[in-house]
Motif scaffolding. Structure first.
Motif, mmCIF file in Angstrom:
data_model
loop_
_atom_site.group_PDB
_atom_site.id
_atom_site.type_symbol
_atom_site.label_atom_id
_atom_site.label_comp_id
_atom_site.label_asym_id
_atom_site.label_seq_id
_atom_site.Cartn_x
_atom_site.Cartn_y
_atom_site.Cartn_z
ATOM 1 N N ALA A 1 41.846 80.043 14.467
ATOM 2 C CA ALA A 1 42.089 80.682 15.769
ATOM 3 C C ALA A 1 41.897 79.608 16.828
ATOM 4 C CB ALA A 1 41.111 81.831 15.990
ATOM 5 N N PRO A 2 42.879 79.442 17.727
ATOM 6 C CA PRO A 2 42.815 78.297 18.636
ATOM 7 C C PRO A 2 41.684 78.368 19.667
ATOM 8 C CG PRO A 2 44.740 79.663 19.100
ATOM 9 C CD PRO A 2 44.115 80.205 17.870
ATOM 10 N N THR A 3 41.456 79.560 20.232
ATOM 11 C CA THR A 3 40.572 79.624 21.397
ATOM 12 C C THR A 3 39.398 80.578 21.181
ATOM 13 O OG1 THR A 3 42.529 79.285 22.755
ATOM 14 C CG2 THR A 3 40.547 80.008 23.905
ATOM 15 N N VAL A 4 38.251 80.163 21.690
ATOM 16 C CA VAL A 4 37.084 81.042 21.723
ATOM 17 C C VAL A 4 36.770 81.341 23.180
ATOM 18 C CG1 VAL A 4 34.588 81.158 21.307
ATOM 19 C CG2 VAL A 4 36.111 80.240 19.545
ATOM 20 N N LEU A 5 36.452 82.584 23.466
ATOM 21 C CA LEU A 5 36.119 83.001 24.820
ATOM 22 C C LEU A 5 34.702 83.559 24.808
ATOM 23 C CD1 LEU A 5 36.898 83.966 27.742
ATOM 24 C CD2 LEU A 5 37.831 86.000 26.661
ATOM 25 N N VAL A 6 33.840 82.983 25.637
ATOM 26 C CA VAL A 6 32.481 83.520 25.747
ATOM 27 C C VAL A 6 32.301 84.031 27.173
ATOM 28 C CG1 VAL A 6 30.018 83.049 25.487
ATOM 29 C CG2 VAL A 6 31.676 81.848 24.035
ATOM 30 N N PRO A 7 32.204 85.345 27.347
ATOM 31 C CA PRO A 7 32.082 85.902 28.700
ATOM 32 C C PRO A 7 30.694 85.609 29.262
ATOM 33 C CG PRO A 7 31.768 87.632 27.079
ATOM 34 C CD PRO A 7 32.119 86.386 26.311
ATOM 35 N N PRO A 8 30.518 85.792 30.537
ATOM 36 C CA PRO A 8 29.181 85.616 31.101
ATOM 37 C C PRO A 8 28.222 86.639 30.486
ATOM 38 C CG PRO A 8 30.831 85.793 32.845
ATOM 39 C CD PRO A 8 31.508 86.139 31.570
ATOM 40 N N SER A 9 27.009 86.253 30.268
ATOM 41 C CA SER A 9 25.980 87.137 29.732
ATOM 42 C C SER A 9 26.429 87.894 28.477
ATOM 43 C CB SER A 9 25.534 88.135 30.813
ATOM 44 O OG SER A 9 24.427 88.856 30.344
ATOM 45 N N PRO A 10 26.738 87.185 27.389
ATOM 46 C CA PRO A 10 27.257 87.839 26.183
ATOM 47 C C PRO A 10 26.303 88.896 25.621
ATOM 48 C CG PRO A 10 27.211 85.434 25.917
ATOM 49 C CD PRO A 10 26.597 85.725 27.234
ATOM 50 N N GLY A 11 24.997 88.692 25.820
ATOM 51 C CA GLY A 11 24.026 89.633 25.249
ATOM 52 C C GLY A 11 24.111 91.008 25.873
ATOM 53 N N THR A 12 24.631 91.104 27.111
ATOM 54 C CA THR A 12 24.730 92.419 27.751
ATOM 55 C C THR A 12 26.186 92.859 27.886
ATOM 56 O OG1 THR A 12 24.688 91.334 29.910
ATOM 57 C CG2 THR A 12 22.590 92.126 29.061
ATOM 58 N N PHE A 13 27.077 92.150 27.177
ATOM 59 C CA PHE A 13 28.507 92.435 27.310
ATOM 60 C C PHE A 13 28.861 93.860 26.880
ATOM 61 C CE2 PHE A 13 32.877 92.381 25.665
ATOM 62 C CZ PHE A 13 33.557 91.884 26.772
ATOM 63 N N SER A 14 28.229 94.324 25.792
ATOM 64 C CA SER A 14 28.508 95.684 25.303
ATOM 65 C C SER A 14 28.171 96.710 26.373
ATOM 66 C CB SER A 14 27.684 96.003 24.056
ATOM 67 O OG SER A 14 28.293 95.448 22.940
ATOM 68 N N ALA A 15 27.014 96.538 26.978
ATOM 69 C CA ALA A 15 26.595 97.475 28.023
ATOM 70 C C ALA A 15 27.575 97.424 29.190
ATOM 71 C CB ALA A 15 25.192 97.144 28.492
ATOM 72 N N TRP A 16 27.978 96.213 29.547
ATOM 73 C CA TRP A 16 28.962 96.052 30.622
ATOM 74 C C TRP A 16 30.271 96.754 30.244
ATOM 75 C CZ3 TRP A 16 33.758 93.661 30.478
ATOM 76 C CH2 TRP A 16 34.380 93.494 31.722
ATOM 77 N N GLY A 17 30.631 96.623 28.941
ATOM 78 C CA GLY A 17 31.868 97.238 28.465
ATOM 79 C C GLY A 17 31.896 98.736 28.735
ATOM 80 N N ALA A 18 30.728 99.354 28.694
ATOM 81 C CA ALA A 18 30.666 100.792 28.930
ATOM 82 C C ALA A 18 31.138 101.137 30.338
ATOM 83 C CB ALA A 18 29.243 101.296 28.709
ATOM 84 N N LEU A 19 31.032 100.173 31.266
ATOM 85 C CA LEU A 19 31.477 100.426 32.638
ATOM 86 C C LEU A 19 32.997 100.426 32.757
ATOM 87 C CD1 LEU A 19 29.013 98.040 34.495
ATOM 88 C CD2 LEU A 19 28.940 100.531 34.540
ATOM 89 N N THR A 20 33.668 99.943 31.718
ATOM 90 C CA THR A 20 35.127 99.804 31.808
ATOM 91 C C THR A 20 35.867 100.974 31.176
ATOM 92 O OG1 THR A 20 35.390 98.716 29.669
ATOM 93 C CG2 THR A 20 34.825 97.302 31.536
ATOM 94 N N LEU A 21 35.124 101.966 30.665
ATOM 95 C CA LEU A 21 35.783 103.028 29.892
ATOM 96 C C LEU A 21 36.640 103.933 30.782
ATOM 97 C CD1 LEU A 21 32.825 104.028 27.539
ATOM 98 C CD2 LEU A 21 34.701 102.442 27.096
#
Lengths: 678, 593
Positions: A460-480
């Motif tokens: 896979a060519p690219t890796v993406l690490v978002p800011p604050s990966p440890g809380t990304f799941s919780a942040w994801g809940a805001l996008t539902l």
């Protein structure tokens, strides 16, 4: 829009994430879950947070209350009504058991046999009535169930997925005679065929309805008391949310909603960054989870299994293996090293946590290799015991194998990676997705630790690490978004389906979907419908789902559908046939878009684009045991536009990103690390 | 990375690299399994798991074996060897997929045919990816013969041939198969699906070689075999030494009705080696119940894995701890070509059961009371009245397992050799085939009574909606009890045309004429009981009665639990009855029906 809050009640902790939409800042709060009174745990988390309930525009809520209610047997006492001849459906199940066993204990039936009753009635697959419903018998058996103390009744009649008339009739009788009994009819719980799976789904829905309903009322009541004027939404297993009222009506859809938030966070990132194909990887303490996003949509699957019970509801597809940071390395009786499936979990956790763990884990191996900094783990909140981890690996692994501690540590890590790579192949290569066309989005505390190495293994060519990966799941809940799924099983040869028939099949679902969104008060301009159709070559069982477009505008032509299916099949399995194609189900995913968190931008680097490492550290390279010099970057100091090359490690409070020599990192203007091959 | 050289000791990988490669290579057969499951045709495959996969090194050592049907993959090595020898190893090229339906070569009945892809790395042959599956209909004398007397009646004989030649599909073969099949589309579809599936195993091996090098791969495979052998021997050493003998029989061979066929098996545990010897079993039979040696071997290997545990490393290493003896010309090692269409459904099932049951004295805590040792199925080929197409279906059913020290047997599970198989839901079945399932119920009192009760058998009732032919395969034992437990009261039964003048109770039969409206019932036996029934917890018996697992009558007469007129427990009467039963000490042998 003020504040937006998402709250996830997990087994151990209740997590709350709050977005202040005027500043774009995101904050987190955590409080122990209160199993007996989960709403108290939510209130405690809110008290510890920056949330001002009266200003919140929306409160998104995920809960494990539903599944816990089932597993702990705390739901309403259930009874089951089936078609005559099928009362043992729950206990007989599919007659499946694992191989190579002398003895096997089946998972307990959710309803004891004496509370499973039969109704004389029968429809065929085509909807023909072979035997009408015996109304008197229904009254009689329901009276028997009620006299046994049954509080909830699940009705699962054969072929009701397509022909619900008999179930409706039975439901009306129960409703008229026993208005206090909670009733779920199987076609309300699922429109898919497979009576055992649908019966289980129906029983679960019926038995948790009362408790879920009371809980949601309590939470809603409390929020309103605090002058909450926004919308309360409950998370679903298919990567969306629904109104409190819809959740009370169909609580089975709230099960296992937790892991979907991270995946939906990936969906949001994929759309923002215009990266249509993303593999999301989440490595936490006990497990490693992988998901796939294609064309900006998460891949969902129409059924799943939880604790041995099947659920016939669409869920976001996740491949899981027990290869998290807590997975234990051990030596078997013949002297070979193996990793997992046992895990030290979060408690006692790895040896290096110093909480009594005695077995070496993947996290211990990462620490001993030098990938983790003992002083900066969890932002320095928890000091890791490097020496204890080293000793553990030495005693339990290195000495018995006769290798150095460094070799053992890198070996443990590499075996874990091989297993994770196999999981990624499962969700990509084996389903016809070419990983070379995907970006790996890494989150969870451990995802960024392994992402580059996995990307190399999968090309896979690219890796993406978002800011604050440890809380990304919780942040994801805001996008539902508000989501409702509709499906109709209707098996027919594709060639026989005229354009109008295809259109009508979808039109009915679209109408239902649109009505549901209207009921949820989603404004018209925020509604969208995603249509897909399940197909297979005649004779096959497993289907491939082909997306046919947004709304009814697209061309529903059987020739075009055949072409789309052939392409998918060829991509997945390398061949097509000229044989007839069968349609098995029509699906519509109705989406009501909710407001999205604003993207906060990172300050740009002012003096050129060269980032300055904050330190250097000696790290044991894989497969050699040689020590190498890694540049250490503090993520908090990185600015937009910065770039640097591996070997490097990026450290931040919730995670550590490892960048191998052959890759280069660019920080984009939103603070994401984009890591590409040099 | 470890350097490899030519002497065996120096070739040994360091243990860390070995662990890494083992993780990668172990799952290669599972890759084949899952791809095939998704794209094969016929319910007998995707629901019935009638296939198995394995991956071999260039010398045909199996280092990965799949989780579908153990009997399909258990002795695939002999069949791969025969296929490669016939075609010639020098004639193999990358992209070839080999195939044969010759039972003399592949060791099963005709349609259970192997697909083999040689794996090449840089022009060098490094291994084989293989799959054996019930490929579909190859034009046997009927769709699933129970009365054939030669393999020529069991389907199109395809000699070793390439389905794909250097990646190019052999269209002529597909046309030939289509022309000889009652189900041309499904059968040809499976040929292509099988070839696509073996590629998945090949790709896994090649990825490992690309990443770690050929030498490391070769050494890792050797290490995996040694490792598997070590674990197997350690676990066998824990079983008390001895020669454990058991006898059994099959009621007939389907041709010579009513003439029982003797079976015998001696399991010898000698230190860390297990020998399975079928000496004493009948000569090979006329009907289609012979068990080619490959299937005998697969059954013994399956039993070994069951004995040492599925968590032991799978594959060829563990088989080194096993010897299998079957006299040539006997039912377990017939001279080719015998009629063998039913091998894996009876003689092998029975051999697996005999091996477990023989070891009951050696492992009293681990071996449960017996189950029916049968693979009852409904099989029919009907003309679909709507489409006019032939509709073939095979529907498994389950029997009860025996009780075991400490736990009741489970009810209604597919026979152990099919474990993993799911029965098709009525709703799926009725969409696909002209048939109705009217009943799927547990049978009250069918489990052998015991302190730990046998699981219940099930009854399934079908109505056919099209005309055609059906068949029956049933030939189970009546499971006996262990440690004072009672046997199950019945054995598996098939009833055709129930409740009519022409009602038939069948064991084995094919060509049963079926017309729309005819019905067929399958009733299966429960498992044997373990421990004296009067010792069963009274509360458990009350629960059994409340739920209809045990009748009130049986509760009283077998378990000594007496209820009063209101259905309440009569404690005094129960105590008295239980002490009577204890005194009478029911003879478990006499309790066998």
């Amino acid at each position: 829009m003020g504040q937006l809050a998402a709250c996830d009640v997990g087994g151990t902790f209740t997590d709350l994430v709050v977005l202040d939409d005027t500043t774009g800042s995101v904050s987190f709060a955590k409080s122990p879950t209160v199993p007996e009174r989960p709403a108290d745990g939510v209130r405690n988390a809110i008290a510890k947070s920056s949330l001002s309930v009266s200003e919140a525009a929306a409160f998104l809520h995920g809960t494990t209350l539903g599944i816990n209610t089932v597993l702990e047997g705390k739901g309403a006492k259930p009874g089951l009504l089936t078609t005559k001849g099928f009362r043992d459906i729950l206990e007989i199940a599919r007659m499946r058991w694992p191989k190579f066993l002398m003895h096997y204990a089946k998972p307990a039936a959710l309803v004891p046999r004496y509370l499973c009753k039969e109704v004389t009635e029968r429809l065929t697959a085509g909807g023909e009535e072979l035997q009408p419903v015996d109304d008197d018998e229904v009254r009689r058996v329901v009276t028997e169930l009620v006299s046994e103390g049954v509080e909830a009744i699940a009705v699962c009649l054969l072929h009701a997925y397509a022909h619900p008339q008999h179930e409706t009739q039975v439901g009306e009788i129960i409703g008229a005679e026993f208005p206090d009994i909670a009733v779920t009819l199987s076609h309300e719980a699922s429109r898919e065929y497979r009576e055992y799976e649908r019966a289980v789904t129906t029983v679960i829905d019926a038995t948790i309805k009362k408790r879920m309903s009371e809980y949601i009322d309590e939470l809603d009541g409390w929020l309103r008391q605090e002058n909450f004027a926004g919308g309360l939404f409950i998370s679903r297993c298919d990567g969306g949310v629904m109104s409190a009222e819809a959740a009370q009506r169909r609580p089975v859809r709230t099960l296992i909603s937790g892991p979907a938030s991270g995946v939906m966070g990936c969906v949001q990132m994929s759309r923002w960054l215009e990266l249509p194909n993303v593999i999301g990887i989440d490595m936490g303490g006990t497990s490693f989870e992988a998901s796939v996003i294609t064309g900006g949509e998460a891949v969902t699957t129409p059924s799943t299994e939880i604790h041995g019970y099947p659920l016939l509801v669409p869920v976001v597809e996740l491949a899981t293996i027990g290869a998290g940071g807590g997975s234990i390395a051990w030596i078997d009786s013949a002297g070979a090293m193996e990793i997992g499936p046992q895990s030290a979990g979060a408690d006692p956790g790895p040896i290096c946590y110093g909480r009594g763990g005695t077995e070496p884990t993947v996290t211990d191996a990462a620490l001993v290799s030098g990938l983790l900094d003992p002083g900066r783990f969890l932002g320095g909140d928890m000091r890791l015991d490097h020496e204890a981890a080293r000793r553990g690996i030495e005693e339990k692994i290195a000495n018995p194998l006769g290798v150095s501690v460094a070799e053992a540590a890198t070996g443990i890590f590499e075996v874990a990676e091989v297993k994770m790579a196999a999981t990624l192949e499962e969700v990509t290569v084996k389903k016809g997705f070419d990983p070379r066309q995907f970006t790996i989005l890494a989150y969870g505390g451990g995802g960024p630790l392994v992402a580059c190495s996995l990307a190399d293994r999968l090309s896979a060519p690219t890796v993406l690490v978002p800011p604050s990966p440890g809380t990304f799941s919780a942040w994801g809940a805001l996008t539902l978004d508000v989501v409702h799924d509709f499906a109709a099983t209707a098996v027919a040869p594709l060639d026989d389906l005229e354009h109008d028939e295809l259109r009508n099949a979808f039109a009915r679902l679209c109408e239902e979907a649109d009505n549901e969104l209207a009921r949820e008060a989603v404004p018209r301009d925020r509604r969208s419908l995603l249509l897909s159709i399940d197909m297979r070559y005649d004779g096959q069982e497993h289907v491939l789902s082909v997306v046919v477009g947004d709304g009814l505008g697209g061309e529903l032509d059987s020739l075009r559908l055949r072409q789309m299916f052939d392409e998918r099949h060829n991509a997945a399995y390398g061949y097509t046939t000229a044989d007839p194609i069968e349609v098995t189900a029509y699906r519509v995913r109705a989406v009501g878009a909710l407001g999205k968190p604003r993207r906060s931008e990172l300050e740009a680097a002012d003096h050129g684009d060269e980032a300055t490492p904050s330190a250097r550290r000696r790290v044991t390279d894989f497969r050699g045991g040689d020590l190498r010099d890694y540049a250490i970057y503090d993520r908090a100091l990185l600015k937009a536009g910065h770039r640097f090359t591996g070997p490097a490690i990026v450290e931040e409070a919730t995670s550590t990103t490892v960048v191998p020599e052959a890759r280069e990192v660019v920080v984009d203007r939103f603070g994401n690390l984009l890591i590409t091959a040099r | 990375m470890a350097e490899a050289s030519n002497t065996k000791d120096e070739r040994k990988l360091d243990p860390v690299t070995f662990a890494v490669l083992r993780s990668g290579l172990t799952s290669s057969a599972a890759d084949i399994h899952w791809v095939f499951k998704r794209i094969c045709t016929l319910p007998i495959l995707y629901e019935g798991n009638d296939y198995g996969a394995a991956v071999y090194d260039s010398r045909l050592n199996c280092f990965s074996s799949s989780a579908a049907a153990p009997l399909f993959s258990g002795a695939l090595d002999d069949c791969v060897r025969a296929l490669v020898e016939e075609i010639g190893v020098d004639s193999l090229s990358p992209g070839d997929v080999l195939f044969t339906s010759d039972p003399g070569l592949h060791g099963c009945h005709t349609p259970d045919a192997p697909f083999v892809e040689p794996i090449f790395h840089d022009g060098e042959l490094v291994g084989y990816a293989a799959l054996r599956c019930h490929v579909g209909d190859l034009g046997a004398i009927n769709f699933y013969p129970t009365t054939s007397t030669s393999s020529y009646q069991e389907g199109l004989m395809v000699p070793p041939i390439k389905v794909y030649r250097e990646g190019e599909l052999n269209e002529d073969l597909i046309r030939l198969v289509r022309a000889n099949s009652r189900m041309p589309m499904e059968t040809a579809g499976n040929l292509m699906a099988a070839a696509a599936a073996v590629h998945a195993g090949r790709d896994r091996v090649l990825r490992v070689i690309r990443e770690y090098g050929l030498d490391a791969y070769v050494s890792a495979v050797e290490g995996m075999l040694d490792h598997g052998e070590t674990v197997a021997r350690q676990r066998l050493a824990d079983i008390p030494d001895g020669a454990y003998r058991i006898e059994d029989s099959i009621s007939d061979d389907g041709v010579n009705i009513g003439e029982p066929i003797k079976l015998a098996c001696t399991v010898t545990i000698d230190g860390s080696t297990m020998t399975v010897d079928t000496t004493g079993s009948a000569e090979q039979v006329e009907g289609p119940y012979n068990c080619p040696f490959g299937s005998t071997l697969a059954a013994a290997r399956y039993s070994l894995t069951k004995l040492i545990g599925a968590d032991a490393p799978s594959g060829g290493g563990q088989y080194r701890a096993l010897e299998v003896v079957a006299p040539r010309g006997s039912i377990y090692n017939p001279i080719i070509p015998p009629a063998a269409s039913w091998n894996s459904y009876l003689a092998t099932v029975r051999l697996c059961a005999m091996i477990s049951n023989a070891l009951a004295p050696a492992l009293p805590d681990r071996v449960p009371a017996p189950h029916a040792a049968d693979y009852p199925m409904l099989l029919a080929m009907l003309e679909d009245p709507k489409t006019r197409r032939p509709s073939f279906f095979a529907m498994d059913t389950g029997t009860g397992l025996g009780g075991i020290k400490g736990a009741d047997g489970a009810s209604a599970l597919v026979n152990e050799i099919g474990a993993g198989v799911e029965i098709t839901p009525a709703e799926v079945l009725e969409v696909r085939h002209p048939v109705l399932r009217h009943r799927l119920e547990l049978v009250t009192d069918s489990g052998g009574a015991g302190e730990f009760r046998g699981g219940l058998g099930a009854v399934m009732e079908y109505e056919f909606l099209g005309n055609g032919i059906g068949m029956s395969t049933s030939d189970g034992i009546a499971p006996w009890g262990l440690a004072g437990g009672l046997g199950a009261p019945g054995r598996d039964e098939v009833i055709v045309y129930p409740g009519t003048d022409k009602e038939l109770r069948l064991g084995k039969a094919s060509d049963i004429p079926l017309s729309a409206g005819d019905r067929q019932i399958l009733i299966t036996a429960g498992g044997g009981g373990y421990g004296p029934p009067w010792r069963r917890d009274v509360e458990k018996v009350i629960w059994d009665v409340k739920n209809g697992y045990v009748s009130r009558h049986a509760a009283e007469t077998l378990y000594g639990v007496v209820f009063d007129a209101d259905g309440e427990l009569d404690r005094e009467a129960t105590e008295a009855k239980r002490s009577d039963l204890e005194g009478a000490a029911l003879d478990p042998v006499a309790a066998q029906v």
